[in-house]
Design a protein around this motif. Sequence first.
Motif, PDB file in Angstrom:
ATOM      1  N   GLY A 135     -48.585 -29.294 -33.849  1.00  0.00           N
ATOM      2  CA  GLY A 135     -48.528 -27.969 -33.254  1.00  0.00           C
ATOM      3  C   GLY A 135     -47.142 -27.385 -33.449  1.00  0.00           C
ATOM      4  N   ALA A 136     -46.987 -26.130 -33.031  1.00  0.00           N
ATOM      5  CA  ALA A 136     -45.692 -25.484 -33.199  1.00  0.00           C
ATOM      6  C   ALA A 136     -44.615 -26.131 -32.324  1.00  0.00           C
ATOM      7  N   THR A 137     -45.034 -26.791 -31.254  1.00  0.00           N
ATOM      8  CA  THR A 137     -44.048 -27.496 -30.423  1.00  0.00           C
ATOM      9  C   THR A 137     -43.364 -28.584 -31.256  1.00  0.00           C
ATOM     10  N   THR A 181     -41.702 -23.926 -25.152  1.00  0.00           N
ATOM     11  CA  THR A 181     -41.796 -25.191 -25.886  1.00  0.00           C
ATOM     12  C   THR A 181     -40.539 -25.455 -26.708  1.00  0.00           C
ATOM     13  N   GLN A 224     -37.728 -15.595 -33.163  1.00  0.00           N
ATOM     14  CA  GLN A 224     -39.182 -15.747 -33.190  1.00  0.00           C
ATOM     15  C   GLN A 224     -39.917 -14.617 -33.884  1.00  0.00           C
ATOM     16  N   GLY A 226     -43.390 -12.964 -33.357  1.00  0.00           N
ATOM     17  CA  GLY A 226     -44.523 -12.912 -32.445  1.00  0.00           C
ATOM     18  C   GLY A 226     -44.177 -13.340 -31.031  1.00  0.00           C
ATOM     19  N   ILE A 228     -45.049 -13.767 -27.239  1.00  0.00           N
ATOM     20  CA  ILE A 228     -46.383 -14.019 -26.675  1.00  0.00           C
ATOM     21  C   ILE A 228     -46.892 -12.880 -25.793  1.00  0.00           C
ATOM     22  N   HIS A 284     -53.679 -24.017 -36.288  1.00  0.00           N
ATOM     23  CA  HIS A 284     -54.789 -24.065 -35.325  1.00  0.00           C
ATOM     24  C   HIS A 284     -54.899 -22.825 -34.447  1.00  0.00           C
ATOM     25  N   LYS A 285     -53.881 -21.961 -34.469  1.00  0.00           N
ATOM     26  CA  LYS A 285     -54.049 -20.690 -33.757  1.00  0.00           C
ATOM     27  C   LYS A 285     -54.669 -19.673 -34.726  1.00  0.00           C
TER      28      LYS A 285
HETATM   29  C1  LIG Z   1     -48.286 -21.565 -28.988  1.00  0.00           C
HETATM   30  C2  LIG Z   1     -46.850 -21.324 -29.256  1.00  0.00           C
HETATM   31  C3  LIG Z   1     -45.955 -22.393 -29.377  1.00  0.00           C
HETATM   32  C4  LIG Z   1     -46.397 -23.827 -29.178  1.00  0.00           C
HETATM   33  O1  LIG Z   1     -47.343 -24.167 -30.136  1.00  0.00           O
HETATM   34  P1  LIG Z   1     -48.334 -25.415 -29.929  1.00  0.00           P
HETATM   35  O2  LIG Z   1     -49.173 -25.354 -31.159  1.00  0.00           O
HETATM   36  O3  LIG Z   1     -49.106 -25.140 -28.689  1.00  0.00           O
HETATM   37  O4  LIG Z   1     -47.523 -26.639 -29.842  1.00  0.00           O
HETATM   38  C5  LIG Z   1     -44.649 -22.126 -29.680  1.00  0.00           C
HETATM   39  N1  LIG Z   1     -44.230 -20.851 -29.844  1.00  0.00           N
HETATM   40  C6  LIG Z   1     -45.046 -19.794 -29.727  1.00  0.00           C
HETATM   41  C7  LIG Z   1     -44.506 -18.415 -29.929  1.00  0.00           C
HETATM   42  C8  LIG Z   1     -46.397 -19.986 -29.418  1.00  0.00           C
HETATM   43  O5  LIG Z   1     -47.215 -18.945 -29.306  1.00  0.00           O
END
Ligand SMILES: *Cc1c(COP(=O)(O)O)cnc(C)c1O
Length: 459
Positions: A135-137, A181, A224, A226, A228, A284-285
Amino acid sequence: MTSHLFDYAAKASQEYRTTLEERPVAPSEATLAALAVFDEAMPEKGEDALGTLEKLHTYGSPATVATTGGRFFGFVQGGSIPVSIASDWIASTWDQNAAVGVLSPISAKLEEVAGQWTLDLLGLPAEAGFGFVSGATMGGFSALAVARTHLYCKLGYDLRKKGLRGAPPLRIIASEETHPTNIKALTYLGVGEDEIIRAPCDKEGRIIPSALPQMDERTILIAQAGNINSGASDPFTEICEKAHAAGAWVHVDGAFGAWAAATRKRKEQVEGMGLADSWSVDFHKWLNVPYASAMYACKSKEAIAATFSKAAPYLVRGELRDPSNHTPELSRRGGAAVNAWVALRHLGREGVADMIDGCCDHAQSFADGLTKLGMTVLNDVCLNQVTAIYGDEENTKELVRRIQACGTTWLGPTFWQGRHALRISVSSWATTAEDAEKSLAAIAGCIEAMQADTLAKAG
Ligand SMILES: *Cc1c(COP(=O)(O)O)cnc(C)c1O
């Protein structure tokens, strides 16, 4: 021998996906109560395989949240395009360990192809190195670890040998609006929350370049693509020019926003993103593949190797890519790259652009629809995120509660610009104009019911 189990899995999966539209988005109270059937003692003798799968499907499937359907707008999720579910089955059947090339040539190959395609699609440098993560984390964690190695290398300090205790301190700057994260990832890397310097942002959550804190050759800046809440991206060209003039490293958290680069209509929002030094992005998003699939990339392949390669004698080195030389893990499921490759090949540049732009267009319809319903949209809807309020804080919270219970659609609460608000994220390939209309109608129904209750109380 096993084919009846696979047949059952296919049948159950098909049933799940084809009935998504009819079921409530969030599980009903009754299906949640039925989860008690899992509270059984572990059997002494094993139970029948098919019976066990039947129990899983009968009680498990209804207790999922229909995030893969077209009317889930909470968090930033994304669904899964059907071909990526099918490829995930094949990847599961292979049960490959994507640790080293000799253990799974196909995993090594598809990481190379899907990684290179992603760099190209997102406008990142073709010579960058990359790793597939959960994941992005973990993408942020990996990229920041590599950034740290790179800076210490330039300072002549061998972090891997000497450790953090005696290391010269780094300056870590993160956007005021950075995703939590990234803060978590920094703490795993030994950076205390109080040590992190925050870069001020404008009202859409973008870093203000003229207000950037002092940077030097010991600095990592986290930007960043995007936000949230607003979907807005930092002004990368200006930020990177400033940072690089000072010798600093820029990391871009592009979990979902980096996909703007793959659109026809919204590319310019992430202009200059490729000038940074590292990136993290989720598949995965917004690429709509199953969990867990993401990638990080870094301009410096040397720093990736200096951070993650650890050739134990039993890990044979061959011609093939050794994925574990690019990531924190050794053993790892091979599915992340398989599913990303399948999705990218099936959709192509045009399909990805249609999917991402399509979500953003629906977000705009939501913003217009909410405004008509008397709500106030707080952000400039530039991408797929809509943040809005309905009257005061109590009304907004009550509306979120009612929408979540309605079954037709689902969205979550957020806190933005000092206010409790509700947030819609349109990230699924499955969302159609009809889904947006149905959801808006459901929200209108919740508002009417709230007004009726208020009148009844007053009368
Ligand atoms: C969802 C998200 C993350 C974390 O990603 P994971 O796939 O849930 O680990 C980090 N940064 C941003 C901007 C996000 O939207």
